[in-house]
Design a protein around this motif. Structure first.
Motif, mmCIF file in Angstrom:
data_model
loop_
_atom_site.group_PDB
_atom_site.id
_atom_site.type_symbol
_atom_site.label_atom_id
_atom_site.label_comp_id
_atom_site.label_asym_id
_atom_site.label_seq_id
_atom_site.Cartn_x
_atom_site.Cartn_y
_atom_site.Cartn_z
ATOM 1 N N ASN A 256 28.188 94.981 34.434
ATOM 2 C CA ASN A 256 29.034 95.969 35.108
ATOM 3 C C ASN A 256 28.989 97.319 34.407
ATOM 4 O O ASN A 256 29.008 98.371 35.067
ATOM 5 C CB ASN A 256 30.477 95.470 35.190
ATOM 6 N N GLU A 257 28.913 97.329 33.084
ATOM 7 C CA GLU A 257 28.825 98.594 32.352
ATOM 8 C C GLU A 257 27.547 99.338 32.702
ATOM 9 O O GLU A 257 27.567 100.556 32.906
ATOM 10 C CB GLU A 257 28.899 98.333 30.845
ATOM 11 N N ILE A 260 27.852 100.741 36.310
ATOM 12 C CA ILE A 260 28.717 101.922 36.365
ATOM 13 C C ILE A 260 27.995 103.146 35.815
ATOM 14 O O ILE A 260 28.078 104.256 36.383
ATOM 15 C CB ILE A 260 30.021 101.673 35.578
ATOM 16 N N LYS A 261 27.267 102.975 34.723
ATOM 17 C CA LYS A 261 26.521 104.108 34.147
ATOM 18 C C LYS A 261 25.506 104.665 35.134
ATOM 19 O O LYS A 261 25.330 105.886 35.249
ATOM 20 C CB LYS A 261 25.819 103.667 32.854
ATOM 21 N N LEU A 264 27.372 106.544 37.883
ATOM 22 C CA LEU A 264 27.870 107.819 37.373
ATOM 23 C C LEU A 264 26.742 108.832 37.221
ATOM 24 O O LEU A 264 26.912 110.019 37.552
ATOM 25 C CB LEU A 264 28.563 107.609 36.029
ATOM 26 N N PHE A 290 31.046 103.856 44.568
ATOM 27 C CA PHE A 290 32.435 103.773 44.128
ATOM 28 C C PHE A 290 33.340 103.574 45.338
ATOM 29 O O PHE A 290 33.235 104.289 46.325
ATOM 30 C CB PHE A 290 32.847 105.034 43.370
ATOM 31 N N HIS A 295 39.173 105.696 40.828
ATOM 32 C CA HIS A 295 38.325 104.988 39.871
ATOM 33 C C HIS A 295 37.156 105.854 39.441
ATOM 34 O O HIS A 295 36.813 105.935 38.247
ATOM 35 C CB HIS A 295 37.831 103.682 40.499
ATOM 36 N N SER A 298 38.263 108.767 37.074
ATOM 37 C CA SER A 298 38.610 108.263 35.745
ATOM 38 C C SER A 298 37.366 107.918 34.937
ATOM 39 O O SER A 298 37.228 108.341 33.773
ATOM 40 C CB SER A 298 39.505 107.025 35.891
ATOM 41 N N ARG A 299 36.438 107.178 35.540
ATOM 42 C CA ARG A 299 35.236 106.765 34.814
ATOM 43 C C ARG A 299 34.331 107.961 34.519
ATOM 44 O O ARG A 299 33.706 108.036 33.450
ATOM 45 C CB ARG A 299 34.482 105.704 35.609
ATOM 46 N N GLN A 302 35.817 110.092 31.689
ATOM 47 C CA GLN A 302 35.690 109.356 30.434
ATOM 48 C C GLN A 302 34.258 109.392 29.912
ATOM 49 O O GLN A 302 34.021 109.541 28.704
ATOM 50 C CB GLN A 302 36.136 107.912 30.645
ATOM 51 N N ALA A 303 33.289 109.289 30.813
ATOM 52 C CA ALA A 303 31.885 109.236 30.402
ATOM 53 C C ALA A 303 31.351 110.587 29.967
ATOM 54 O O ALA A 303 30.580 110.682 29.000
ATOM 55 C CB ALA A 303 31.034 108.691 31.549
#
Length: 319
Positions: A256-257, A260-261, A264, A290, A295, A298-299, A302-303
């Motif tokens: 999942n990480e 998401i990367k 993004l 997304f 969500h 936020s991600r 943060q990234a």
């Protein structure tokens, strides 16, 4: 191409020293030496930016270059290069591997570690240079894929070679939106080709890495699907979910990480691209997998340490 340099304007005895300086400026700091040839030394280079890539065409008489540990320490460059052979023959050596390139073949090499390029005959090649991070986003184990010959006789690497070679005339147009899209496609295709090529020796470690890279490739292809799940990814490459999760853990991340990367990164590209300037931030987020704007915001913040709105505004000022 936008920048062109030739040795023709330099006296014969000064040509190679001049060329040495040219390639150190165009690429990275290198040691260089001439190799036997029946003709006087002559070389030329033309370069252009293609989104996040720099594309160079090099024509030259035989010579060899080396990226040594000394130069890596003196001038660290977190970049990778891909050479596509157009004419003649070249040898790329790195990480105890050797790739012998014939016309149409290509190979990857990494400026963060020592490498050698040996051209024993008159040659012509395209060289793509870009930040290492762009490749790691798509293919997180580049150090295992250097100096591997990507030949024109396989069903995956052959069309990738054709695509890479087709980019040169398009680079002449210097259209930022088109260039960025083409460069992104080129990087995606390189990731696919490298993942397909890895693991041919059949060893257990190679098989695990190949499964890892194939999972990354699958996620890159279907990252825009908001319903993509780890179980579906594992099934797509024919392994158990537990096995694949363990492999990703070995690489210091979860599935999942990684997904998401990738989402993004695609959102970031779209926010910066003139071709998607008319799209809202919410539309871009949903287009790239997304499900909710909250969500995504936020991600993303943060990234990257900045908001999607700030990145979109920065993109609009570059057009």
């Amino acid at each position: 191409m936008s920048i062109a340099v030739t040795t023709d304007s330099v006296s014969a005895k000064e040509r190679f020293d001049f060329w040495h300086e040219v390639i150190c400026t165009a690429f990275v700091r290198l040691e260089a030496e001439t190799l036997p040839s029946e003709l006087p030394f002559r070389a030329e280079i033309a370069s252009a930016d293609l989104g996040p890539l720099t594309l160079s065409r090099v024509r030259a008489e035989p010579h060899a270059v080396q990226r040594s540990t000394r130069f890596i320490n003196e001038e660290p460059r977190d970049e990778v290069l891909v050479s596509v052979q157009l004419r003649g023959n070249a040898v790329i050596q790195q990480d105890d591997r050797q790739a012998v390139l014939d016309p149409g073949d290509f190979a990857l090499y990494d400026a963060t570690r020592p490498y050698d390029l040996i051209m024993r005959e008159q040659f012509e090649m395209l060289v793509f240079q870009f930040d290492r991070q762009f490749l790691m986003e798509r293919c997180p184990s580049p150090e295992r894929l250097t100096a591997m010959r990507m030949s024109t006789d396989t069903t995956v690497t052959a069309p990738v070679s054709v695509f890479l070679r087709s980019l040169e005339p398009l680079a002449l147009r210097q259209e930022s939106a088109v260039s960025r899209q083409l460069a992104t496609s080129a990087l995606d295709l390189l990731g696919v080709a490298l993942a397909d090529r890895f693991g041919d020796d059949g060893s257990p470690n190679a098989k695990r890495t190949k499964h890892f890279l194939r999972a990354c490739t699958y996620m890159n292809a279907y990252a825009s699907d908001p319903d993509l799940t780890p179980a579906r990814i594992a099934s797509s490459i024919g392994v158990s979910l537990r096995y694949l999760q363990a492999i990703f853990k070995e690489h210091g991340m979860t599935m999942n990480e990684y997904l998401i990367k990738r989402r993004l990164a695609r959102c970031r590209d779209d926010l910066l691209s003139p071709s998607t300037a008319a799209s809202t931030i919410t539309e871009i987020a949903h287009k790239n997998g997304f499900k909710t704007s909250a969500h995504f915001w936020s991600r993303f913040t943060q990234a990257y340490g900045v908001s999607p709105k700030q990145v979109k505004q920065a993109g609009s000022t570059r057009t």
